[in-house]
Write an enzyme that holds these catalytic residues in place. Structure first.
Site, PDB file in Angstrom:
ATOM      1  N   TYR A   1      38.730 101.419 -41.134  1.00  0.00           N
ATOM      2  CA  TYR A   1      38.432 100.289 -42.016  1.00  0.00           C
ATOM      3  C   TYR A   1      38.177  99.053 -41.160  1.00  0.00           C
ATOM      4  O   TYR A   1      38.918  98.805 -40.196  1.00  0.00           O
ATOM      5  CB  TYR A   1      39.625 100.022 -42.953  1.00  0.00           C
ATOM      6  CG  TYR A   1      39.487  98.748 -43.761  1.00  0.00           C
ATOM      7  CD1 TYR A   1      38.985  98.772 -45.056  1.00  0.00           C
ATOM      8  CD2 TYR A   1      39.827  97.503 -43.212  1.00  0.00           C
ATOM      9  CE1 TYR A   1      38.829  97.600 -45.791  1.00  0.00           C
ATOM     10  CE2 TYR A   1      39.668  96.341 -43.936  1.00  0.00           C
ATOM     11  CZ  TYR A   1      39.173  96.388 -45.222  1.00  0.00           C
ATOM     12  OH  TYR A   1      39.007  95.234 -45.932  1.00  0.00           O
TER      13      TYR A   1
ATOM     14  N   GLU B   1      32.658  94.170 -45.359  1.00  0.00           N
ATOM     15  CA  GLU B   1      33.666  95.230 -45.244  1.00  0.00           C
ATOM     16  C   GLU B   1      32.974  96.575 -45.028  1.00  0.00           C
ATOM     17  O   GLU B   1      32.005  96.885 -45.720  1.00  0.00           O
ATOM     18  CB  GLU B   1      34.502  95.280 -46.529  1.00  0.00           C
ATOM     19  CG  GLU B   1      35.621  96.306 -46.504  1.00  0.00           C
ATOM     20  CD  GLU B   1      36.301  96.437 -47.875  1.00  0.00           C
ATOM     21  OE1 GLU B   1      37.274  95.714 -48.121  1.00  0.00           O
ATOM     22  OE2 GLU B   1      35.839  97.253 -48.691  1.00  0.00           O
TER      23      GLU B   1
END
Ligand code: GDP
Ligand code: MN
Length: 381
Positions: free
Chosen positions: A102, A190
């Site tokens: 992530y 993101e």
């Protein structure tokens, strides 16, 4: 402004961040054409909706041949995912995944710095990681003036305990992602998952991007703008150039100035009611703007009362009052209106409104009094 995954991937590509080759389509035939063009199997069929957890909802499928592409594309197009109808699917060449990470950048307003988050636990919702294993998220704060250099990025990747094989690729992508975030004028970028392939390459498999609307003037964002999802009320307000956000309560709100509009929402809540919207008509508050604002609110079937909260500044009270009176002559309003008018020349403004007052148009001396009245008229509180 939130982007769809396919737009986020285009945005990333502009900054040389590696993403899979693919295309976006709205039809099953289109999906088949893209898969044929890719010419390698499997391909991934991905629902384009601005909501997470598409995989679990059945919105992401690996197809091994054209029949499967046809099957999955027809299943997914039109599917409802958490209240969002799928209008488009993105078809891309599938990737082999060794590990899922992530990575994100966003603004930490309280620290007045950019916040970077990186975790070896990707592919799942970061909120869940933050809850169960907060130490698994390596955070860095970046001074916007200093920026992010390679040595800092490298130390950050080490702190996140990614597979050492992924280090170079991850550092490279994080530096590019930071550039995309700053130069691209994003509020959020993101990548989840950021993947390590068995070959050692690092690659963005998903993209979530929120752009800063205030920077729109220095970018070509027309394509992104064209696909914005707005509810009917927001669309109507947008066309009138109003700063409007639809909410789900019953007290319609009109205020001048974003700060006052937000305080108005608070005070309606404090009085036990629920605002139907946020609406800032700005400094001018002339009859045209007021009439437009009233029309948008009047067309919202959930609205039971309307609270007009004006604090005269440069715009004087009598101008605002004249604007309200003229707007009321133009728009047939279905709900009772409560006005609070204060600030510059408030007395003159109130005198203009006085002869027009009735059960359907009331005036209250303070913001809280007006909120209480509007809430009571809406039938709650
Ligand atoms: P989200 O669930 O809406 O965030 O959608 P993502 O794009 O993040 O995809 C969810 C999951 O689907 C990923 O974490 C992967 O495990 C899987 N996935 C997506 N694309 C591929 C692919 O190209 N190959 C493989 N093997 N899995 C994929
Ligand atoms: Mn994802």
């Amino acid at each position: 402004m939130d982007l769809f995954e396919y737009q986020g991937k285009q945005f990333f590509s502009n900054f040389d961040i590696p993403v899979s080759a693919g295309d976006v389509v709205t039809t099953v035939d289109g999906a088949i054409a893209v898969a044929e063009r890719i010419g390698r199997w499997p391909v991934v069929v991905k629902a384009q909706v601005q909501v997470g957890g598409r995989g679990k909802a059945g919105g992401i499928k690996l197809a091994n041949d054209l029949d499967e592409v046809r099957q999955y594309a027809s299943d997914i197009i039109g599917m409802d995912i958490k209240g969002h109808t799928v209008e488009r699917v993105w078809i891309e060449e599938a990737s082999d995944i060794a590990e899922e990470y992530y990575a994100s950048f966003t603004l930490d307003r309280s620290r007045k710095q950019h916040l970077g988050m990186l975790s070896a636990q990707g592919g799942v919702e970061i909120e869940a990681v933050a809850e169960t294993d907060p130490d698994a998220i390596a955070k860095i704060w970046i001074d916007p003036v200093e920026g992010l250099d390679e040595a800092t990025a490298r130390a950050w990747v080490q702190a996140a305990k990614l597979n050492p094989e992924a280090t170079d690729g991850a550092v490279d992508i994080l530096l590019k992602l930071y550039r995309a975030y700053v130069e691209g004028d994003a509020d959020l970028v993101e990548i989840n998952p950021l993947i390590l392939k068995p070959t050692g390459e690092v690659h963005a498999l998903d993209a979530k991007v929120t752009l800063d609307n205030n920077a729109a003037f220095r970018h070509e964002w027309a394509d992104y703008e064209a696909t914005q999802e707005r509810d009917e009320r927001e669309q109507a307000a947008h066309e009138k150039g109003l700063q409007y956000v639809g909410l789900d309560g019953s007290v319609g709100i009109i205020a001048n100035g974003a700060g006052l509009a937000m305080s108005t929402l608070d005070v309606v809540n404090q009085a036990g009611g629920k605002p139907a919207n946020f609406l800032d008509i700005g400094g001018g508050a002339n009859a045209d703007v007021m009439a437009g604002a009233l029309e948008v609110i009047n067309n919202d079937p959930a609205v039971r009362s309307i609270f007009i909260n004006i604090f005269g500044g440069i715009t004087r009270g009598e101008e605002v009052a004249n604007g309200i009176v003229e707007a009321l002559n133009r728009v047939q309003i279905n709900s009772p209106i409560v006005i609070r008018l204060d600030g510059t020349n408030a007395d003159e403004g109130r005198a203009i409104l006085q002869p027009h007052l009735s059960d359907a148009l009331q005036m209250q001396p303070t913001m809280l009094d007006a909120a209480r009245t509007a809430v009571a008229l809406a039938g709650n509180g």
